[in-house]
Motif scaffolding. Structure first.
Motif, PDB file in Angstrom:
ATOM      1  N   ILE A   1     -10.118   6.232   2.067  1.00 36.59           N
ATOM      2  CA  ILE A   1      -9.101   6.672   1.266  1.00 36.59           C
ATOM      3  C   ILE A   1      -8.007   5.570   1.172  1.00 36.59           C
ATOM      4  O   ILE A   1      -7.608   4.994   2.147  1.00 36.59           O
ATOM      5  CB  ILE A   1      -8.670   8.139   1.707  1.00 36.59           C
ATOM      6  N   VAL A   2      -7.602   5.245  -0.075  1.00 36.70           N
ATOM      7  CA  VAL A   2      -6.555   4.304  -0.590  1.00 36.70           C
ATOM      8  C   VAL A   2      -5.366   5.041  -0.530  1.00 36.70           C
ATOM      9  O   VAL A   2      -5.291   6.065  -1.331  1.00 36.70           O
ATOM     10  CB  VAL A   2      -6.810   3.602  -1.891  1.00 36.70           C
ATOM     11  N   GLU A   3      -4.303   4.836   0.182  1.00 32.89           N
ATOM     12  CA  GLU A   3      -2.828   5.536   0.450  1.00 32.89           C
ATOM     13  C   GLU A   3      -1.944   4.670  -0.733  1.00 32.89           C
ATOM     14  O   GLU A   3      -1.159   3.874  -0.354  1.00 32.89           O
ATOM     15  CB  GLU A   3      -2.641   5.462   1.647  1.00 32.89           C
ATOM     16  N   ASP A   4      -2.446   5.050  -2.019  1.00 35.46           N
ATOM     17  CA  ASP A   4      -1.553   4.512  -2.996  1.00 35.46           C
ATOM     18  C   ASP A   4       0.012   4.987  -3.083  1.00 35.46           C
ATOM     19  O   ASP A   4       0.067   6.451  -3.099  1.00 35.46           O
ATOM     20  CB  ASP A   4      -2.168   4.432  -4.214  1.00 35.46           C
ATOM     21  N   PRO A   5       1.032   4.437  -3.055  1.00 34.60           N
ATOM     22  CA  PRO A   5       2.382   5.005  -2.973  1.00 34.60           C
ATOM     23  C   PRO A   5       2.649   5.806  -4.343  1.00 34.60           C
ATOM     24  O   PRO A   5       3.588   6.608  -4.204  1.00 34.60           O
ATOM     25  CB  PRO A   5       3.207   3.804  -2.696  1.00 34.60           C
ATOM     26  N   VAL A   6       2.057   5.336  -5.170  1.00 37.68           N
ATOM     27  CA  VAL A   6       2.344   5.800  -6.592  1.00 37.68           C
ATOM     28  C   VAL A   6       1.334   7.128  -7.115  1.00 37.68           C
ATOM     29  O   VAL A   6       1.865   8.179  -7.439  1.00 37.68           O
ATOM     30  CB  VAL A   6       2.135   4.938  -7.766  1.00 37.68           C
ATOM     31  N   GLN A   7       0.070   7.001  -6.750  1.00 41.61           N
ATOM     32  CA  GLN A   7      -0.829   7.836  -7.231  1.00 41.61           C
ATOM     33  C   GLN A   7      -1.421   8.861  -5.935  1.00 41.61           C
ATOM     34  O   GLN A   7      -2.101   9.945  -6.150  1.00 41.61           O
ATOM     35  CB  GLN A   7      -2.061   7.520  -7.637  1.00 41.61           C
ATOM     36  N   GLY A   8      -1.078   8.468  -4.646  1.00 42.22           N
ATOM     37  CA  GLY A   8      -1.414   9.360  -3.751  1.00 42.22           C
ATOM     38  C   GLY A   8      -2.609   8.945  -3.156  1.00 42.22           C
ATOM     39  O   GLY A   8      -3.066   7.823  -3.374  1.00 42.22           O
ATOM     40  N   ASP A   9      -3.265   9.521  -2.445  1.00 42.15           N
ATOM     41  CA  ASP A   9      -4.636   9.564  -1.822  1.00 42.15           C
ATOM     42  C   ASP A   9      -5.678   9.245  -2.874  1.00 42.15           C
ATOM     43  O   ASP A   9      -6.023  10.267  -3.600  1.00 42.15           O
ATOM     44  CB  ASP A   9      -4.917  10.288  -0.730  1.00 42.15           C
ATOM     45  N   ILE A  10      -6.618   8.296  -2.723  1.00 43.37           N
ATOM     46  CA  ILE A  10      -7.468   8.174  -3.784  1.00 43.37           C
ATOM     47  C   ILE A  10      -8.846   7.670  -2.856  1.00 43.37           C
ATOM     48  O   ILE A  10      -9.004   6.745  -1.933  1.00 43.37           O
ATOM     49  CB  ILE A  10      -7.218   6.640  -4.396  1.00 43.37           C
ATOM     50  N   ILE A  11     -10.021   8.669  -2.850  1.00 39.09           N
ATOM     51  CA  ILE A  11     -11.225   8.368  -2.317  1.00 39.09           C
ATOM     52  C   ILE A  11     -12.002   7.310  -2.984  1.00 39.09           C
ATOM     53  O   ILE A  11     -12.436   7.597  -4.237  1.00 39.09           O
ATOM     54  CB  ILE A  11     -11.841   9.817  -2.058  1.00 39.09           C
ATOM     55  N   GLY A  12     -12.680   6.538  -2.110  1.00 37.44           N
ATOM     56  CA  GLY A  12     -13.610   5.761  -2.658  1.00 37.44           C
ATOM     57  C   GLY A  12     -14.711   5.413  -1.568  1.00 37.44           C
ATOM     58  O   GLY A  12     -14.740   5.649  -0.646  1.00 37.44           O
ATOM     59  N   GLU A  13     -15.998   4.452  -2.133  1.00 43.91           N
ATOM     60  CA  GLU A  13     -17.071   4.140  -1.295  1.00 43.91           C
ATOM     61  C   GLU A  13     -17.477   2.812  -1.394  1.00 43.91           C
ATOM     62  O   GLU A  13     -17.155   2.297  -2.530  1.00 43.91           O
ATOM     63  CB  GLU A  13     -18.178   5.051  -1.982  1.00 43.91           C
ATOM     64  N   VAL A  14     -17.424   2.359  -0.188  1.00 42.19           N
ATOM     65  CA  VAL A  14     -17.803   1.083  -0.215  1.00 42.19           C
ATOM     66  C   VAL A  14     -19.211   0.587  -0.712  1.00 42.19           C
ATOM     67  O   VAL A  14     -20.028   1.349  -0.550  1.00 42.19           O
ATOM     68  CB  VAL A  14     -17.873   0.234   1.265  1.00 42.19           C
ATOM     69  N   VAL A  15     -19.197  -0.400  -1.612  1.00 45.24           N
ATOM     70  CA  VAL A  15     -20.600  -0.658  -2.304  1.00 45.24           C
ATOM     71  C   VAL A  15     -21.069  -1.905  -2.070  1.00 45.24           C
ATOM     72  O   VAL A  15     -22.093  -2.172  -2.357  1.00 45.24           O
ATOM     73  CB  VAL A  15     -20.370  -0.511  -4.031  1.00 45.24           C
ATOM     74  N   ASP A  16     -20.330  -2.840  -1.486  1.00 45.59           N
ATOM     75  CA  ASP A  16     -20.713  -4.042  -1.011  1.00 45.59           C
ATOM     76  C   ASP A  16     -19.544  -4.692   0.144  1.00 45.59           C
ATOM     77  O   ASP A  16     -18.433  -4.534  -0.068  1.00 45.59           O
ATOM     78  CB  ASP A  16     -20.774  -5.196  -2.214  1.00 45.59           C
ATOM     79  N   SER A  17     -20.123  -5.554   1.072  1.00 43.66           N
ATOM     80  CA  SER A  17     -19.234  -6.093   2.049  1.00 43.66           C
ATOM     81  C   SER A  17     -19.435  -7.463   2.291  1.00 43.66           C
ATOM     82  O   SER A  17     -20.763  -7.743   2.354  1.00 43.66           O
ATOM     83  CB  SER A  17     -19.131  -5.104   3.181  1.00 43.66           C
ATOM     84  N   GLN A  18     -18.603  -8.289   2.571  1.00 42.32           N
ATOM     85  CA  GLN A  18     -18.983  -9.403   3.341  1.00 42.32           C
ATOM     86  C   GLN A  18     -17.945  -9.879   4.479  1.00 42.32           C
ATOM     87  O   GLN A  18     -16.891  -9.137   4.864  1.00 42.32           O
ATOM     88  CB  GLN A  18     -18.753 -10.456   2.264  1.00 42.32           C
ATOM     89  N   THR A  19     -18.135 -10.673   5.354  1.00 42.52           N
ATOM     90  CA  THR A  19     -17.298 -11.148   6.352  1.00 42.52           C
ATOM     91  C   THR A  19     -17.036 -12.727   6.200  1.00 42.52           C
ATOM     92  O   THR A  19     -18.062 -13.581   5.666  1.00 42.52           O
ATOM     93  CB  THR A  19     -18.318 -11.126   7.690  1.00 42.52           C
ATOM     94  N   PHE A  20     -15.814 -13.092   6.360  1.00 51.42           N
ATOM     95  CA  PHE A  20     -15.268 -14.738   6.419  1.00 51.42           C
ATOM     96  C   PHE A  20     -14.723 -14.866   7.391  1.00 51.42           C
ATOM     97  O   PHE A  20     -14.009 -14.227   8.086  1.00 51.42           O
ATOM     98  CB  PHE A  20     -14.297 -14.692   5.074  1.00 51.42           C
ATOM     99  N   ASN A  21     -14.964 -16.161   7.830  1.00 47.73           N
ATOM    100  CA  ASN A  21     -14.380 -16.989   9.037  1.00 47.73           C
ATOM    101  C   ASN A  21     -14.336 -18.338   8.897  1.00 47.73           C
ATOM    102  O   ASN A  21     -14.806 -18.944   7.646  1.00 47.73           O
ATOM    103  CB  ASN A  21     -15.014 -16.532  10.403  1.00 47.73           C
ATOM    104  N   ARG A  22     -13.831 -18.914   9.852  1.00 48.80           N
ATOM    105  CA  ARG A  22     -13.585 -20.470   9.726  1.00 48.80           C
ATOM    106  C   ARG A  22     -14.746 -21.431   9.557  1.00 48.80           C
ATOM    107  O   ARG A  22     -14.803 -22.508   9.108  1.00 48.80           O
ATOM    108  CB  ARG A  22     -12.660 -20.924  10.868  1.00 48.80           C
ATOM    109  N   PHE A  23     -15.977 -20.552   9.871  1.00 51.31           N
ATOM    110  CA  PHE A  23     -17.132 -21.375   9.865  1.00 51.31           C
ATOM    111  C   PHE A  23     -17.729 -21.120   8.266  1.00 51.31           C
ATOM    112  O   PHE A  23     -18.768 -21.835   7.926  1.00 51.31           O
ATOM    113  CB  PHE A  23     -18.378 -20.967  10.586  1.00 51.31           C
ATOM    114  N   ILE A  24     -17.328 -20.480   7.388  1.00 50.31           N
ATOM    115  CA  ILE A  24     -17.891 -20.019   6.186  1.00 50.31           C
ATOM    116  C   ILE A  24     -16.743 -20.565   4.959  1.00 50.31           C
ATOM    117  O   ILE A  24     -15.621 -19.808   4.871  1.00 50.31           O
ATOM    118  CB  ILE A  24     -18.159 -18.477   6.075  1.00 50.31           C
ATOM    119  N   PRO A  25     -16.983 -21.605   4.350  1.00 48.36           N
ATOM    120  CA  PRO A  25     -16.097 -21.798   3.016  1.00 48.36           C
ATOM    121  C   PRO A  25     -15.812 -20.887   2.270  1.00 48.36           C
ATOM    122  O   PRO A  25     -16.692 -19.769   1.980  1.00 48.36           O
ATOM    123  CB  PRO A  25     -16.756 -22.894   2.447  1.00 48.36           C
ATOM    124  N   LEU A  26     -14.460 -20.544   1.829  1.00 52.74           N
ATOM    125  CA  LEU A  26     -14.101 -19.514   1.141  1.00 52.74           C
ATOM    126  C   LEU A  26     -14.558 -19.595  -0.343  1.00 52.74           C
ATOM    127  O   LEU A  26     -14.975 -18.446  -1.002  1.00 52.74           O
ATOM    128  CB  LEU A  26     -12.445 -19.491   0.948  1.00 52.74           C
TER     129      LEU A  26
END
Length: 610
Positions: free
Chosen positions: A28-53
């Motif tokens: 749930i995104v707690e948007d200060p203007v529109q209130g709570d907005i429900i969403g679903e994760v459709v893709d994800s990645q991890t970044f760290n100092r070993f992975i160039p941005l």
């Protein structure tokens, strides 16, 4: 957890230092203007100092990367988790960058994911990655099933995916797509088990004899034996020839082998209403006999010189049929119709009727039709039309206030390898009735569940009418393109299709207006074809050689000096007729497999052949 980068009304990027995001989890995104907005994760990645941005590519853009630093994320010193969050519905305004996120509780998401009760729905499986939300769900949704993962059965620990089958009245027909080994067959089995639980009349077309529910799985004691029956086409069910209309017979013969226009004309001209198989066949035989004699005058000449009264009577029948039909039916076409007719008769299709089948449907059973793909295609051409029009006529008569009309129930048609029955690009007899049902069946309570490994090969008109689609692992690019066109799967989700685990499925529902990622529940029954063929081979050899050992046990020890005598005694005792080499090879094989464990010393007692 924070919203990152430039936001849109459909999706946003989110980031976290602590939480590693899972695909298809809900936030749930707690948007200060529109209130709570429900969403679903459709893709994800991890970044760290070993992975160039800059390897983010099309997943994250420069706005997302720049906002990471401005919000206090230091990719040089710490791991940052980034995901794409898609909203359930389009917003009026994009959410504010920097908005906080949190996990929802059950009551906040219940109405979006669960729209019916278990007792009023088909329980298909669990909604993946909802284990945290499931901790607060009502007891009525708990302990409904198990899933099979990593070679073990796991009790339900996520939200159940409940399919409101009554909604098929507004959103008809189901498609089940998936390649070999994807879990598609188990998905069909689960659907049929649930339909039997609901007492929904159904017809299953089973070209591979998969739809048998006799044997239970190790986790179930449910008994389906009184809820279904398998009928072999040509042996336990068939067609009563007298009930065939000209259209029906044309479809049947055309399904056996394509008819020409002149063959269709033979049926139009020569088939009388209510004719039996024998009377129609005899009429064709008489006409062919007259055409082989050659002319009316030649037939009259044969009658005149014929002394046998039985043969004379036969020739007079030949003359009558010849005079009536010769000018409109050529001999080649008559012969073609007769050949197709006798082919179907030889397969037993005209030796039975569908009375038992109709009775089973009226008693709300699942009827499974077994036979070759060709036989099922031929028989279903007649059967589906017959059943559909029985239901249609019943509903039409009710509309006319005819209360005396015989009841015929709504029903569902289920078929595997559906592209064989309704192919894209060319017509088949079964395709026309399936297309009509796909477009009009909803009004009369007739529905389809069509499964195929190749959705691209399925008729496009029918595919477009499948309001619910179960999409298992799919590898072919052309099939993925078809799925993308026919569902609301995002590009991120379609990219995952070739890599789904067996039993994982995207369920695209027109009623829900969204796609859910689901783990199909473990079936309560097992397919008759589950045994691994390599295990079968080993088991067969073990059984053969165990019997061989028991037959020679009393003859031990055996060595080179008494091998011939042992062979003679063995053949006499067992009734076999093994040669010397065969007998010796069997003895050698026993030494190799060491199959009788309790006889730990039998190998040394047997024989030694240097």
């Amino acid at each position: 957890m924070k919203v990152l980068g430039v936001t849109t009304t459909r999706e946003v990027y989110i980031g976290s230092k602590d939480k590693n995001f899972r695909n298809n989890e809900f936030l749930i995104v707690e948007d200060p203007v529109q209130g709570d907005i429900i969403g679903e994760v459709v893709d994800s990645q991890t970044f760290n100092r070993f992975i160039p941005l800059d390897i983010g590519g099309d997943f994250v853009d420069s706005d997302v990367l720049s906002s990471l630093g401005s919000m206090g994320y230091d990719v040089g010193d710490e791991t940052v988790y980034v995901a794409k969050l898609r909203f359930f519905e389009e917003l009026l305004y994009p959410p504010l960058t920097g908005s906080d996120l949190r996990a929802p509780v059950f009551d906040e998401i219940k109405n979006l994911l669960i729209d019916t009760l278990p007792k009023e729905s088909l329980i298909l499986g669990s909604i993946k990655n909802t284990d945290n939300i499931a901790q607060g769900m009502d007891d009525v949704y708990r302990d409904l099933f198990s899933t099979f993962q990593n070679k073990e059965f796991i009790k339900q620990r996520e939200l159940p995916y409940l399919f409101d089958y009554k909604s098929m009245h507004q959103y008809p027909h189901i498609g089940v797509f998936g390649g070999s080994g994807s879990g598609k067959s188990f998905g069909i089995r689960v659907l049929l088990e649930e339909l039997m639980e609901m007492g929904m009349p159904a017809i299953g077309l089973a070209p591979h004899n998969e739809m048998d529910f006799t044997n239970n799985s190790e986790i179930s004691n449910k008994d389906y034996t009184d809820k279904f029956k398998c009928l072999e086409i040509g042996i336990q069910t068939g067609i009563k020839f007298q009930e065939l209309q000209k259209r029906d017979l044309k479809n049947l013969l055309n399904a056996a082998s394509p008819l020409t226009d002149s063959m269709n004309n033979v049926i139009d001209v020569m088939l009388s209403k209510g004719a039996s198989f024998e009377s129609f066949k005899n009429k064709l035989d008489l006409l062919l006999e007259g055409q082989e004699i050659g002319s009316r005058d030649k037939i009259l000449s044969e009658i005149a010189i014929e002394e046998d009264q039985t043969r004379r009577d036969r020739l007079e029948e030949v003359l009558d049929i010849y005079e009536r039909y010769d000018k409109t039916c050529n001999s080649m076409s008559v012969r073609g119709v007769l050949w197709r007719l006798m082919t179907l008769q030889g397969e037993g299709i005209f030796s039975h009727n569908i009375d038992e089948l109709l009775d089973l449907l009226k008693r709300r059973k699942l009827v499974v039709l077994q036979g070759s793909t060709r036989m099922i295609n031929v028989f279903s051409t007649y059967l589906l039309s017959k059943l559909y029009y029985l239901r249609k006529e019943y509903r039409d008569e009710l509309y006319r206030n005819n209360v005396k009309v015989d009841y015929f129930p709504p029903f569902i048609i289920i078929t595997d390898e559906a592209h064989n029955f309704a192919p894209k690009g060319f017509d088949t007899p079964s395709k026309s009735i399936l297309r009509e049902i796909s477009q009009e069946g909803r009004k009369y309570g007739v529905f389809l569940i069509l499964a195929t490994q190749r959705p691209t090969l399925l008729d496009e008109t029918i595919t477009a009418q499948l309001n619910t689609k179960l999409i298992f692992r799919t590898v072919r690019a052309s099939d993925i393109d078809t799925i993308r066109e026919e569902t609301d799967l995002s590009s991120d989700e379609t990219k995952r299709l070739p890599y789904l685990s067996s039993g994982d499925v995207f369920i695209s529902s027109a009623k829900k207006g969204r796609t859910s990622f689901v783990r199909i529940r473990a079936a309560n029954t097992v397919s008759p074809h589950t045994e691994n063929p390599f295990d079968e081979l080993t088991a067969h050899d073990n059984e053969v050689y165990e019997k061989f050992f028991l037959d020679i046990k009393d003859l031990l020890p055996i060595d080179t000096s008494n091998l011939n005598g042992a062979l003679m005694n063995y053949n006499k005792k067992s009734g076999d007729n093994l040669s010397y080499d065969e007998f010796k090879n069997n003895l050698d094989k026993l030494c190799e497999i060491e199959m009788i464990e309790k006889e730990t010393n039998f190998l040394t007692e047997m024989y030694k052949i240097k």
